[in-house]
Enzyme design. Structure first.
Site, PDB file in Angstrom:
ATOM      1  N   ASP A  20       0.804  -1.284   0.046  1.00 51.36           N
ATOM      2  CA  ASP A  20      -0.008  -0.170  -0.060  1.00 51.36           C
ATOM      3  C   ASP A  20       0.967   1.174   0.063  1.00 51.36           C
ATOM      4  OD1 ASP A  20      -1.659   2.028   0.554  1.00 51.36           O
ATOM      5  OD2 ASP A  20      -2.888   1.164   2.164  1.00 51.36           O
ATOM      6  N   THR A  74      -8.866   3.757 -18.786  1.00 45.87           N
ATOM      7  CA  THR A  74      -8.893   3.040 -17.661  1.00 45.87           C
ATOM      8  C   THR A  74      -9.715   3.009 -16.478  1.00 45.87           C
ATOM      9  OG1 THR A  74      -7.578   4.538 -16.214  1.00 45.87           O
ATOM     10  CG2 THR A  74      -6.109   3.628 -17.860  1.00 45.87           C
ATOM     11  N   TYR A 114      -8.114  17.450  -6.850  1.00 45.48           N
ATOM     12  CA  TYR A 114      -7.115  16.937  -7.835  1.00 45.48           C
ATOM     13  C   TYR A 114      -6.232  17.627  -8.484  1.00 45.48           C
ATOM     14  CZ  TYR A 114      -6.161  13.386 -11.380  1.00 45.48           C
ATOM     15  OH  TYR A 114      -5.346  12.559 -12.338  1.00 45.48           O
ATOM     16  N   LYS A 118      -1.985  17.761  -8.606  1.00 46.51           N
ATOM     17  CA  LYS A 118      -1.279  17.347  -9.695  1.00 46.51           C
ATOM     18  C   LYS A 118      -0.538  18.695 -10.123  1.00 46.51           C
ATOM     19  CE  LYS A 118      -2.453  13.262 -10.617  1.00 46.51           C
ATOM     20  NZ  LYS A 118      -1.619  11.947 -10.189  1.00 46.51           N
TER      21      LYS A 118
HETATM   22  N1  LIG Z   1      -7.182   7.534 -16.481  1.00 46.36           N
HETATM   23  C1  LIG Z   1      -7.069   8.871 -16.759  1.00 46.36           C
HETATM   24  O1  LIG Z   1      -7.783   9.289 -17.724  1.00 46.36           O
HETATM   25  C2  LIG Z   1      -6.023   9.902 -16.202  1.00 46.36           C
HETATM   26  C3  LIG Z   1      -5.741  10.888 -16.608  1.00 46.36           C
HETATM   27  C4  LIG Z   1      -4.794  11.602 -16.324  1.00 46.36           C
HETATM   28  C5  LIG Z   1      -4.135  11.211 -15.168  1.00 46.36           C
HETATM   29  N2  LIG Z   1      -4.245  10.080 -14.695  1.00 46.36           N
HETATM   30  C6  LIG Z   1      -3.324   9.517 -13.579  1.00 46.36           C
HETATM   31  O2  LIG Z   1      -2.852   8.202 -13.962  1.00 46.36           O
HETATM   32  C7  LIG Z   1      -2.361   7.667 -12.621  1.00 46.36           C
HETATM   33  C8  LIG Z   1      -3.068   6.165 -12.682  1.00 46.36           C
HETATM   34  O3  LIG Z   1      -4.041   6.169 -13.603  1.00 46.36           O
HETATM   35  P1  LIG Z   1      -4.636   4.931 -14.495  1.00 46.36           P
HETATM   36  O4  LIG Z   1      -5.548   5.438 -15.210  1.00 46.36           O
HETATM   37  O5  LIG Z   1      -3.278   4.140 -14.998  1.00 46.36           O
HETATM   38  O6  LIG Z   1      -5.050   3.904 -13.334  1.00 46.36           O
HETATM   39  P2  LIG Z   1      -6.065   2.780 -13.266  1.00 46.36           P
HETATM   40  O7  LIG Z   1      -7.194   2.771 -12.491  1.00 46.36           O
HETATM   41  O8  LIG Z   1      -5.865   1.865 -14.200  1.00 46.36           O
HETATM   42  O9  LIG Z   1      -5.094   1.822 -12.003  1.00 46.36           O
HETATM   43  C9  LIG Z   1      -4.708   2.427 -11.096  1.00 46.36           C
HETATM   44  C10 LIG Z   1      -3.911   1.322 -10.044  1.00 46.36           C
HETATM   45  O10 LIG Z   1      -3.313   1.904  -8.737  1.00 46.36           O
HETATM   46  C11 LIG Z   1      -3.550   0.851  -7.952  1.00 46.36           C
HETATM   47  N3  LIG Z   1      -3.605   1.551  -6.327  1.00 46.36           N
HETATM   48  C12 LIG Z   1      -4.926   1.857  -6.083  1.00 46.36           C
HETATM   49  N4  LIG Z   1      -4.490   2.263  -4.723  1.00 46.36           N
HETATM   50  C13 LIG Z   1      -3.171   1.897  -4.264  1.00 46.36           C
HETATM   51  C14 LIG Z   1      -2.485   1.958  -3.031  1.00 46.36           C
HETATM   52  N5  LIG Z   1      -3.014   2.602  -2.056  1.00 46.36           N
HETATM   53  N6  LIG Z   1      -1.093   1.466  -3.338  1.00 46.36           N
HETATM   54  C15 LIG Z   1      -0.756   0.794  -4.355  1.00 46.36           C
HETATM   55  N7  LIG Z   1      -1.335   0.909  -5.707  1.00 46.36           N
HETATM   56  C16 LIG Z   1      -2.648   1.484  -5.494  1.00 46.36           C
HETATM   57  C17 LIG Z   1      -4.825   0.187  -8.187  1.00 46.36           C
HETATM   58  O11 LIG Z   1      -4.651  -1.299  -7.485  1.00 46.36           O
HETATM   59  C18 LIG Z   1      -4.524   0.094  -9.835  1.00 46.36           C
HETATM   60  O12 LIG Z   1      -3.933  -1.132 -10.192  1.00 46.36           O
HETATM   61  C19 LIG Z   1      -2.895   8.334 -11.671  1.00 46.36           C
HETATM   62  O13 LIG Z   1      -1.698   9.045 -10.995  1.00 46.36           O
HETATM   63  C20 LIG Z   1      -3.872   9.449 -12.167  1.00 46.36           C
HETATM   64  O14 LIG Z   1      -3.957  10.666 -11.508  1.00 46.36           O
HETATM   65  C21 LIG Z   1      -5.304   9.327 -15.030  1.00 46.36           C
END
Ligand SMILES: NC(=O)c1ccc[n+]([C@@H]2O[C@H](COP(=O)([O-])OP(=O)(O)OC[C@H]3O[C@@H](n4cnc5c(N)ncnc54)[C@H](O)[C@@H]3O)[C@@H](O)[C@H]2O)c1
Length: 259
Positions: free
Chosen positions: A63, A190, A155, A159
């Protein structure tokens, strides 16, 4: 010759989405990668996929809200592979949509996953990058870290923090040959995108989840959401020698949304 031959890297939130696409690509390019995530099944599946393709992966389940775990991932990677060349702090959290009546536990979780974890992991990583004579740090912010987001102000604040951290650290460690950059994705298809789109005031509204995802993509100049593999390709570029003169950059990968 592969782009990351003989390199060692760590990626957080690597069991899903962009992080998973990243570790799979880095491993195909010759890196040994630590796959860090809280989702044990997802980590195991990701490592199996990497190994089935001939790559090398270290599963690290835990975590990242735990400061100790954020540091420990570095030590465990170095003791397994003998050093460290790059770290991609990709974990994050949407946090609360609210301002008034904000849930304090959700606020703290967002601070932990967007900000605290990268500071602790980075502090642990720096001496090892120095020992190699340099390396690359990479983070994930968002277009909400470049322009204000009325739907997710908390958020967005965090960021912007990741972008400020990147730019400051880049100047601080540049003399040591360590490059520091941040990717600012727009909408990436995602599970996390669905959390944002489910917010009651976020456009597009009043649609089923899949329709909302597609409609969100049509709002961008390129007319679609980003694929996780497109963020992985950007990450590969930024941690590789191809980006040897790029540091302190906050790179939008957003289909033209912030142009
Ligand atoms: N998806 C989007 O549209 C988007 C856009 C801009 C930025 N982001 C950023 O991208 C990053 C992740 O996004 P994604 O879309 O690849 O996510 P995702 O939802 O596909 O995956 C998130 C992952 O984080 C893990 N996770 C959650 N809590 C956790 C914890 N406490 N410890 C360890 N792991 C943990 C989950 O198990 C999961 O595998 C983040 O920083 C998010 O802010 C996402």
């Amino acid at each position: 010759m592969q782009q990351l031959d003989g390199r060692v890297g760590i990626v957080t939130a690597a069991a899903s989405g962009m992080g998973r696409a990243g570790v799979e690509l880095f491993a195909r390019e010759g890196a040994a990668v630590a796959v860090v995530d809280i989702d044990a099944d997802g980590v195991a599946a990701t490592c199996r996929a990497i190994e089935a393709a001939g790559g090398t992966a270290l599963p690290l389940v835990g975590d990242l809200t735990d400061d100790g775990f954020s540091r420990e991932i570095v030590e465990r990677t170095v003791s397994e592979y003998g050093g460290l060349d790059f770290f991609w702090g990709h974990a994050g959290h949407p946090g609360p949509a609210a301002v008034e009546g904000l849930d304090p536990a959700l606020f703290d979780l967002a601070i932990d996953l967007n900000l605290r974890t990268i500071v602790h992991s980075t502090a642990a990583a720096l001496p090892h990058l120095r020992r190699r004579g340099g390396g690359a740090l990479l983070y994930t912010a968002s277009t909400a870290g470049l322009a204000g987001s009325p739907h997710s102000p908390v958020y967005s604040m965090m960021k912007f923090g990741v972008v400020g951290w990147t730019r400051s650290l880049a100047k601080r460690v540049a003399p040591e040959g360590i490059r520091v950059n941040v990717i600012c994705p727009g909408g990436v298809d995602t599970p996390m995108l669905r959390t944002f789109l489910a917010r009651p005031d976020a456009p597009p509204r009043n649609m089923a989840a899949d329709e909302m995802v597609a409609a969100r993509g049509k709002l961008t100049p390129l007319g679609r959401n980003c694929r996780p593999e497109e963020i992985a390709a950007t990450a590969l570029f930024l941690v590789s020698d191809a980006a040897s003169y790029i540091t302190g950059a906050a790179l939008p990968v957003d289909g033209g949304m912030t142009a």
